[in-house]
Design an enzyme around this catalytic site. Structure first.
Site, PDB file in Angstrom:
ATOM      1  N   LYS A 182       0.841  -1.244  -0.134  1.00  0.00           N
ATOM      2  CA  LYS A 182       0.059   0.015   0.080  1.00  0.00           C
ATOM      3  C   LYS A 182       0.934   1.313   0.066  1.00  0.00           C
ATOM      4  O   LYS A 182       0.644   2.236  -0.511  1.00  0.00           O
ATOM      5  CB  LYS A 182      -0.989  -0.057   1.239  1.00  0.00           C
TER       6      LYS A 182
HETATM    7  C1  LIG Z   1      -4.137  -4.595  -0.094  1.00  0.00           C
HETATM    8  C2  LIG Z   1      -3.411  -5.730  -0.289  1.00  0.00           C
HETATM    9  C3  LIG Z   1      -3.572  -6.637  -1.259  1.00  0.00           C
HETATM   10  C4  LIG Z   1      -4.705  -6.673  -1.958  1.00  0.00           C
HETATM   11  O1  LIG Z   1      -4.471  -5.637  -3.056  1.00  0.00           O
HETATM   12  P1  LIG Z   1      -5.668  -5.116  -4.105  1.00  0.00           P
HETATM   13  O2  LIG Z   1      -5.149  -4.015  -4.838  1.00  0.00           O
HETATM   14  O3  LIG Z   1      -6.737  -4.737  -3.097  1.00  0.00           O
HETATM   15  O4  LIG Z   1      -6.320  -6.292  -5.079  1.00  0.00           O
HETATM   16  C5  LIG Z   1      -2.729  -7.931  -1.329  1.00  0.00           C
HETATM   17  N1  LIG Z   1      -1.764  -8.256  -0.295  1.00  0.00           N
HETATM   18  C6  LIG Z   1      -1.563  -6.968   0.709  1.00  0.00           C
HETATM   19  C7  LIG Z   1      -0.567  -7.492   1.750  1.00  0.00           C
HETATM   20  C8  LIG Z   1      -2.356  -6.098   0.817  1.00  0.00           C
HETATM   21  O5  LIG Z   1      -2.147  -5.215   1.855  1.00  0.00           O
END
Ligand SMILES: *Cc1c(COP(=O)(O)O)cnc(C)c1O
Length: 498
Positions: free
Chosen positions: A113
């Site tokens: 993120k």
């Molecule tokens: C948010 C997240 C995801 C999923 O990503 P999306 O863009 O929502 O598909 C996968 N792994 C981690 C560790 C995340 O924080």
């Protein structure tokens, strides 16, 4: 280049307006009216560039109303060695002959993120100014873990913004709680809400839809905004790292210019994999996009059948950031393929009313040409962690493990040995308990607290604890407030008065 809405083709706004607003007023998502192309010659040039320069190449093609100077400022504030502990920002690790791990977790909160939330506050700040708005942006987030901390780190001390994060008193891990309660910054506030994630989430939603409160804030020159993944300013930075990974592989002569790769992404809200699809549409040589889900496999079924159906059991898994039944960014894919906002609006109406919809044959065909869907249950996920370490000496987290497992299945089922970039979305330290339980046994670690787990993972597997987690035990707790759901508005008002 202008942006339209997935639910109303008549809308046309500049990128700064799309980012400042977040969501189109009729509920649709902003989406570029056309897709900029990047030639192979350009990609070859980019191979010689730094991550920041690559980011400028990509972002500049989408954010056409930003000046060079504005873009540089945003990029240089976000992607620093200091924040990412590596100048490569998103390095690629070759795990074996056809699995290349794209490490997206070197940022300050150890999950992917950060790749978007480190730059979004700067993009938003510039966008708000470009729109001639004098307002202060107040970011309000309800979090079950990763997003809240990443948003706090991204927005802290960014001028023109304040950020407020609520987390459920029962519903975050002790590391996650500590990460948030020790948050630094002069414009941040963190509060716990009595109850579970739904309580925190519904409390925040109520405030977002409170028109009277909106007016009250407007009088004080403030506007609420959200940092969740439907904002275009969160999606566009994610396109960069797929180009960057390809460029790194070119530079290391792992692939030839123009050679097609596959991309495999552990998916929740469909943001990360949609960014990879954008990269493909722009001209990055990608053959298949492999969409990896955990036991909450609504996307696997969608890709295989053309029916999206959220009416199913919800499971809590060891990859919690993928425990999602409504993948909001899928709406953008439906629009990209159909180019028909009325059709998309109808699917979304059905999703709200019936919890399901079936897409047209055209969408179904295009989806299955470009995507492969698979899922891994808890046992397979755990097996992938153990296997990656035992075979290749590389430790992966639970989310990455879902992707590795689905990719292994893909190769078995299709015989397609194309070199594949696997998006690694979290550091194994962030999910240390489940990672160690897979590498060793549950019983062996049951007496260890979070910090002893970090040490164990570091010492036994020869890995360096990320600085932000290592420092946590010594950090001062700044936020200890716990409130009821119906006190959230008062808590916000009090914070904003100062
Ligand atoms: C948010 C997240 C995801 C999923 O990503 P999306 O863009 O929502 O598909 C996968 N792994 C981690 C560790 C995340 O924080």
């Amino acid at each position: 280049m202008n942006y339209t809405s997935t639910r109303d083709i008549n809308i046309s706004v500049k990128s700064s307006e799309a980012i400042a607003k977040g969501l189109s007023f009729e509920g649709g998502l902003f989406i570029p009216e056309s897709i900029p192309k990047i030639s192979l010659t350009n990609i070859k040039y980019m191979a010689e560039m730094s991550y920041r320069e690559r980011a400028k190449e990509i972002l500049g093609r989408f954010l056409t109303d930003f000046t060079d100077e504005e873009l540089n400022k945003c990029i240089n504030s976000a992607y620093t060695k200091e924040k990412f502990e590596t100048d490569a920002i998103a390095p690629v690790y070759k795990m074996n002959a056809n699995q290349y791990i794209l490490e997206l977790w070197h940022g300050p909160t150890c999950a992917f993120k950060d790749m978007a939330l480190q730059i979004l506050p700067h993009l938003m700040n510039v966008s708000v100014k470009k729109q001639g708005l004098e307002r202060e942006t107040v970011i309000l987030v309800a979090t079950s873990g990763d997003t809240g901390k990443a948003a706090l780190e991204g927005f802290r001390d960014v001028e023109g913004t304040k950020i407020i994060v609520f987390y459920p008193e029962d519903g975050v891990s002790s590391i996650q709680r500590l990460q948030m309660c020790t948050q630094a910054g002069s414009n941040v506030f963190v509060g716990a809400v009595n109850g579970n994630f739904d309580d925190a989430q519904s409390g925040v939603k109520k405030i977002f839809t409170d028109k009277e409160y909106e007016k009250e804030l407007e009088k004080k020159g403030k506007a609420l905004s959200s940092a969740n993944s439907i904002n275009w300013g969160r999606l566009v930075p994610q396109i960069v790292y797929y180009f960057s990974a390809y460029c790194d592989m070119l530079k290391a002569e792992e692939i030839q210019p123009g050679e097609e790769i596959n991309v495999c992404v552990p998916t929740g809200n469909f943001g990360n994999i949609l960014a990879a699809y954008y990269a493909k549409c722009m001209g990055l040589p990608i053959k298949k996009l492999i969409c990896a889900s955990n036991k909450n496999n609504v996307l696997t079924d969608f890709i295989n059948t053309g029916v999206y159906n959220r009416n199913r059991d919800f499971y809590l898994t060891s990859s919690p950031s993928m425990d999602i039944l409504i993948s909001s960014n899928l709406e953008r894919l439906l629009y990209m393929i159909s180019q028909d906002s009325a059709e998309v609006a109808e699917y979304m109406r059905k999703l709200t009313e019936d919890g399901k919809y079936e897409v047209s044959p055209k969408i179904k065909t295009t989806v299955s040409e470009n995507f492969y869907g698979g899922y891994a249950d808890e046992e397979k996920c755990s097996g992938a962690i153990k296997n990656s370490y035992e075979k290749y000496g590389y430790v992966i987290d639970t989310h990455t493990a879902v992707a590795v497992s689905v990719h292994d299945d893909y190769v078995k089922n299709t015989g397609d040995n194309t070199k594949t970039v696997i998006a690694s979305t979290a550091s194994p330290f962030k999910f240390n308990g489940d990672v160690l339980a897979s590498l060793e046994s549950k019983e062996g670690i049951q007496d260890l607290d979070e910090f002893r787990l970090l040490e164990r993972l570091s010492e036994k597997y020869d890995l360096r604890i990320p600085k932000s987690l290592a420092d946590l035990e010594e950090k001062e707790v700044r936020f200890e407030m716990v409130c009821d759901k119906n006190q959230m508005r008062a808590v916000i008002s009090e914070f904003l008065m100062n």
